[in-house]
Motif scaffolding. Structure first.
Motif, PDB file in Angstrom:
ATOM      1  N   GLU A 183     -55.360 -28.345  22.376  1.00  0.00           N
ATOM      2  CA  GLU A 183     -55.097 -28.252  23.810  1.00  0.00           C
ATOM      3  C   GLU A 183     -56.127 -29.045  24.615  1.00  0.00           C
ATOM      4  O   GLU A 183     -55.802 -29.663  25.634  1.00  0.00           O
ATOM      5  CB  GLU A 183     -55.096 -26.784  24.247  1.00  0.00           C
ATOM      6  CG  GLU A 183     -53.818 -26.048  23.892  1.00  0.00           C
ATOM      7  CD  GLU A 183     -52.611 -26.677  24.573  1.00  0.00           C
ATOM      8  OE1 GLU A 183     -52.594 -26.756  25.815  1.00  0.00           O
ATOM      9  OE2 GLU A 183     -51.693 -27.113  23.854  1.00  0.00           O
ATOM     10  N   ALA A 184     -57.380 -29.049  24.151  1.00  0.00           N
ATOM     11  CA  ALA A 184     -58.409 -29.823  24.843  1.00  0.00           C
ATOM     12  C   ALA A 184     -58.126 -31.323  24.726  1.00  0.00           C
ATOM     13  O   ALA A 184     -58.334 -32.083  25.678  1.00  0.00           O
ATOM     14  CB  ALA A 184     -59.789 -29.492  24.278  1.00  0.00           C
ATOM     15  N   ILE A 185     -57.667 -31.749  23.565  1.00  0.00           N
ATOM     16  CA  ILE A 185     -57.326 -33.163  23.381  1.00  0.00           C
ATOM     17  C   ILE A 185     -56.148 -33.543  24.275  1.00  0.00           C
ATOM     18  O   ILE A 185     -56.149 -34.610  24.905  1.00  0.00           O
ATOM     19  CB  ILE A 185     -57.027 -33.446  21.899  1.00  0.00           C
ATOM     20  CG1 ILE A 185     -58.316 -33.347  21.079  1.00  0.00           C
ATOM     21  CG2 ILE A 185     -56.383 -34.825  21.725  1.00  0.00           C
ATOM     22  CD1 ILE A 185     -58.118 -33.439  19.576  1.00  0.00           C
ATOM     23  N   ARG A 186     -55.156 -32.670  24.361  1.00  0.00           N
ATOM     24  CA  ARG A 186     -54.013 -32.969  25.232  1.00  0.00           C
ATOM     25  C   ARG A 186     -54.449 -33.059  26.689  1.00  0.00           C
ATOM     26  O   ARG A 186     -53.949 -33.899  27.446  1.00  0.00           O
ATOM     27  CB  ARG A 186     -52.929 -31.902  25.079  1.00  0.00           C
ATOM     28  CG  ARG A 186     -51.683 -32.211  25.907  1.00  0.00           C
ATOM     29  CD  ARG A 186     -50.572 -31.207  25.645  1.00  0.00           C
ATOM     30  NE  ARG A 186     -50.911 -29.877  26.118  1.00  0.00           N
ATOM     31  CZ  ARG A 186     -50.734 -29.458  27.375  1.00  0.00           C
ATOM     32  NH1 ARG A 186     -50.247 -30.284  28.295  1.00  0.00           N
ATOM     33  NH2 ARG A 186     -51.048 -28.232  27.723  1.00  0.00           N
ATOM     34  N   TRP A 187     -55.381 -32.201  27.103  1.00  0.00           N
ATOM     35  CA  TRP A 187     -55.879 -32.262  28.482  1.00  0.00           C
ATOM     36  C   TRP A 187     -56.482 -33.633  28.776  1.00  0.00           C
ATOM     37  O   TRP A 187     -56.204 -34.225  29.824  1.00  0.00           O
ATOM     38  CB  TRP A 187     -56.928 -31.166  28.690  1.00  0.00           C
ATOM     39  CG  TRP A 187     -57.650 -31.287  29.999  1.00  0.00           C
ATOM     40  CD1 TRP A 187     -57.183 -30.981  31.240  1.00  0.00           C
ATOM     41  CD2 TRP A 187     -59.002 -31.775  30.189  1.00  0.00           C
ATOM     42  NE1 TRP A 187     -58.141 -31.233  32.197  1.00  0.00           N
ATOM     43  CE2 TRP A 187     -59.260 -31.727  31.587  1.00  0.00           C
ATOM     44  CE3 TRP A 187     -59.992 -32.235  29.329  1.00  0.00           C
ATOM     45  CZ2 TRP A 187     -60.482 -32.127  32.124  1.00  0.00           C
ATOM     46  CZ3 TRP A 187     -61.214 -32.640  29.868  1.00  0.00           C
ATOM     47  CH2 TRP A 187     -61.443 -32.581  31.249  1.00  0.00           C
ATOM     48  N   ILE A 188     -57.250 -34.167  27.847  1.00  0.00           N
ATOM     49  CA  ILE A 188     -57.840 -35.489  28.035  1.00  0.00           C
ATOM     50  C   ILE A 188     -56.737 -36.547  28.119  1.00  0.00           C
ATOM     51  O   ILE A 188     -56.759 -37.426  28.988  1.00  0.00           O
ATOM     52  CB  ILE A 188     -58.815 -35.820  26.890  1.00  0.00           C
ATOM     53  CG1 ILE A 188     -60.007 -34.856  26.902  1.00  0.00           C
ATOM     54  CG2 ILE A 188     -59.311 -37.266  26.996  1.00  0.00           C
ATOM     55  CD1 ILE A 188     -60.894 -34.961  25.680  1.00  0.00           C
ATOM     56  N   ALA A 189     -55.760 -36.438  27.216  1.00  0.00           N
ATOM     57  CA  ALA A 189     -54.677 -37.431  27.183  1.00  0.00           C
ATOM     58  C   ALA A 189     -53.830 -37.409  28.440  1.00  0.00           C
ATOM     59  O   ALA A 189     -53.266 -38.434  28.832  1.00  0.00           O
ATOM     60  CB  ALA A 189     -53.802 -37.197  25.955  1.00  0.00           C
ATOM     61  N   ASP A 190     -53.746 -36.262  29.091  1.00  0.00           N
ATOM     62  CA  ASP A 190     -52.902 -36.123  30.284  1.00  0.00           C
ATOM     63  C   ASP A 190     -53.617 -36.522  31.574  1.00  0.00           C
ATOM     64  O   ASP A 190     -52.985 -36.566  32.632  1.00  0.00           O
ATOM     65  CB  ASP A 190     -52.415 -34.674  30.419  1.00  0.00           C
ATOM     66  CG  ASP A 190     -51.323 -34.336  29.412  1.00  0.00           C
ATOM     67  OD1 ASP A 190     -50.815 -35.265  28.741  1.00  0.00           O
ATOM     68  OD2 ASP A 190     -50.985 -33.145  29.275  1.00  0.00           O
ATOM     69  N   LEU A 191     -54.903 -36.794  31.507  1.00  0.00           N
ATOM     70  CA  LEU A 191     -55.627 -37.200  32.713  1.00  0.00           C
ATOM     71  C   LEU A 191     -55.182 -38.587  33.169  1.00  0.00           C
ATOM     72  O   LEU A 191     -54.735 -39.405  32.357  1.00  0.00           O
ATOM     73  CB  LEU A 191     -57.131 -37.218  32.435  1.00  0.00           C
ATOM     74  CG  LEU A 191     -57.820 -35.865  32.235  1.00  0.00           C
ATOM     75  CD1 LEU A 191     -59.249 -36.081  31.752  1.00  0.00           C
ATOM     76  CD2 LEU A 191     -57.804 -35.045  33.516  1.00  0.00           C
ATOM     77  N   PRO A 192     -55.308 -38.885  34.468  1.00  0.00           N
ATOM     78  CA  PRO A 192     -54.987 -40.234  34.943  1.00  0.00           C
ATOM     79  C   PRO A 192     -55.817 -41.292  34.213  1.00  0.00           C
ATOM     80  O   PRO A 192     -56.961 -41.041  33.817  1.00  0.00           O
ATOM     81  CB  PRO A 192     -55.356 -40.182  36.428  1.00  0.00           C
ATOM     82  CG  PRO A 192     -55.272 -38.734  36.791  1.00  0.00           C
ATOM     83  CD  PRO A 192     -55.723 -37.992  35.573  1.00  0.00           C
ATOM     84  N   ALA A 193     -55.234 -42.464  34.041  1.00  0.00           N
ATOM     85  CA  ALA A 193     -55.891 -43.529  33.282  1.00  0.00           C
ATOM     86  C   ALA A 193     -57.207 -43.977  33.907  1.00  0.00           C
ATOM     87  O   ALA A 193     -58.034 -44.586  33.231  1.00  0.00           O
ATOM     88  CB  ALA A 193     -54.946 -44.714  33.146  1.00  0.00           C
ATOM     89  N   ARG A 194     -57.420 -43.652  35.169  1.00  0.00           N
ATOM     90  CA  ARG A 194     -58.673 -44.058  35.819  1.00  0.00           C
ATOM     91  C   ARG A 194     -59.855 -43.188  35.393  1.00  0.00           C
ATOM     92  O   ARG A 194     -61.006 -43.490  35.729  1.00  0.00           O
ATOM     93  CB  ARG A 194     -58.519 -43.995  37.336  1.00  0.00           C
ATOM     94  CG  ARG A 194     -58.333 -42.595  37.895  1.00  0.00           C
ATOM     95  CD  ARG A 194     -58.213 -42.582  39.409  1.00  0.00           C
ATOM     96  NE  ARG A 194     -58.016 -41.220  39.911  1.00  0.00           N
ATOM     97  CZ  ARG A 194     -56.844 -40.625  40.011  1.00  0.00           C
ATOM     98  NH1 ARG A 194     -55.743 -41.278  39.646  1.00  0.00           N
ATOM     99  NH2 ARG A 194     -56.741 -39.388  40.476  1.00  0.00           N
ATOM    100  N   ILE A 195     -59.592 -42.105  34.672  1.00  0.00           N
ATOM    101  CA  ILE A 195     -60.649 -41.169  34.278  1.00  0.00           C
ATOM    102  C   ILE A 195     -61.008 -41.371  32.818  1.00  0.00           C
ATOM    103  O   ILE A 195     -60.149 -41.354  31.938  1.00  0.00           O
ATOM    104  CB  ILE A 195     -60.208 -39.711  34.488  1.00  0.00           C
ATOM    105  CG1 ILE A 195     -59.913 -39.456  35.965  1.00  0.00           C
ATOM    106  CG2 ILE A 195     -61.265 -38.739  33.972  1.00  0.00           C
ATOM    107  CD1 ILE A 195     -59.333 -38.082  36.245  1.00  0.00           C
ATOM    108  N   CYS A 196     -62.289 -41.541  32.552  1.00  0.00           N
ATOM    109  CA  CYS A 196     -62.808 -41.609  31.189  1.00  0.00           C
ATOM    110  C   CYS A 196     -63.663 -40.375  30.931  1.00  0.00           C
ATOM    111  O   CYS A 196     -64.647 -40.132  31.637  1.00  0.00           O
ATOM    112  CB  CYS A 196     -63.648 -42.872  30.981  1.00  0.00           C
ATOM    113  SG  CYS A 196     -64.457 -42.947  29.363  1.00  0.00           S
TER     114      CYS A 196
END
Length: 243
Positions: A215-228
């Motif tokens: 779920e944590a990995i999916r949260w990262i993947a779902d963030l806008p592309a401008r966020i690293c």
């Protein structure tokens, strides 16, 4: 944000399976890779049960040509990889200086670190063309803070994943590509059985689950592309590393 075409390497079990199932909610398709075809199919079935699309693609991360050819096949059949999750990892029981060998060390480093480099190298061309890409390198608490019990090979390889992720961020950022050094604490997966003294069932009950990590990995993947998300560290509340 969609995870797009997601490639989970080490997807046959543990954290990789948790990531694949969680990504089912936002990925166009999840490609799950590893060496054990039966386990990969179980992950595919789990992704389907979660309402997502998945395909199994057996790959040995120790084989540079195999990794490159797998990336080419994914690109041809599904489009460029937008989200790479590198979760392949191993350790050995004889991990201390008193009983380990250079061969043991090399095997752990090759799977945990060099395999990650092979995978990143294989997907970067497609990400550059798309102008978008996310790399999640599954590391460990031991890759963020020294953990004496994990041994030289594991500690070295997981720590180095942080530097590998930052080279991606430094060199590919203007092409829309970003990387995360992903550092969970103890997770109740089968790699625990490689410990000289594997934890008990009661101890595993207090650890993170593969689904928590997924779920944590999916949260990262779902963030806008401008966020690293350069690095993320999270642990079970009972974190035995403090003991």
């Amino acid at each position: 944000m969609s995870a797009g075409v997601a490639w989970v390497i080490g997807g046959g079990s543990g954290i990789g399976r948790g990531a694949a199932v969680s990504l089912a909610a936002s990925a166009d398709v999840v490609i799950v890779s590893g060496r054990r075809e039966e386990e990969l199919q179980r992950t595919v079935d789990a992704v389907h049960a979660a309402g997502g699309r998945a395909v199994a693609l057996a790959v040995d991360v120790g084989d540079e040509d195999a990794v490159a050819h797998a990336a080419e096949r994914i690109n041809a059949e599904h489009g460029p990889v937008r989200t790479l999750v590198y979760s392949a990892g191993t350790n050995v029981r004889n991990r201390f200086w008193s009983d380990t060998t250079p061969l043991d060390f090399a095997r752990v480093v090759d799977i945990n670190l060099t395999g990650a480099m092979r995978a990143v190298h294989a997907v970067l061309p497609g990400m550059r063309v798309a102008g978008d890409g996310l790399v999640v390198l599954v590391s460990s608490w031991a890759g963020w803070r020294f953990a004496p019990g994990v041994g030289a090979g594991y500690s070295t390889s997981k720590t180095a994943l942080g530097a590998l992720a930052e080279t991606v961020n430094a060199q590919e950022r203007l092409r829309g590509i970003r990387a995360t050094h992903f550092c969970p604490g103890e997770v109740a997966t089968e790699i625990l059985d490689t410990r000289p003294n594997p934890p008990s069932a009661a101890e595993r009950e207090l650890m993170l689950t593969a689904d928590d990590v997924g779920e944590a990995i999916r949260w990262i993947a779902d963030l806008p592309a401008r966020i690293c998300v350069n690095e993320i560290v999270f642990t079970p509340t009972s974190n035995t590393s403090y003991a």
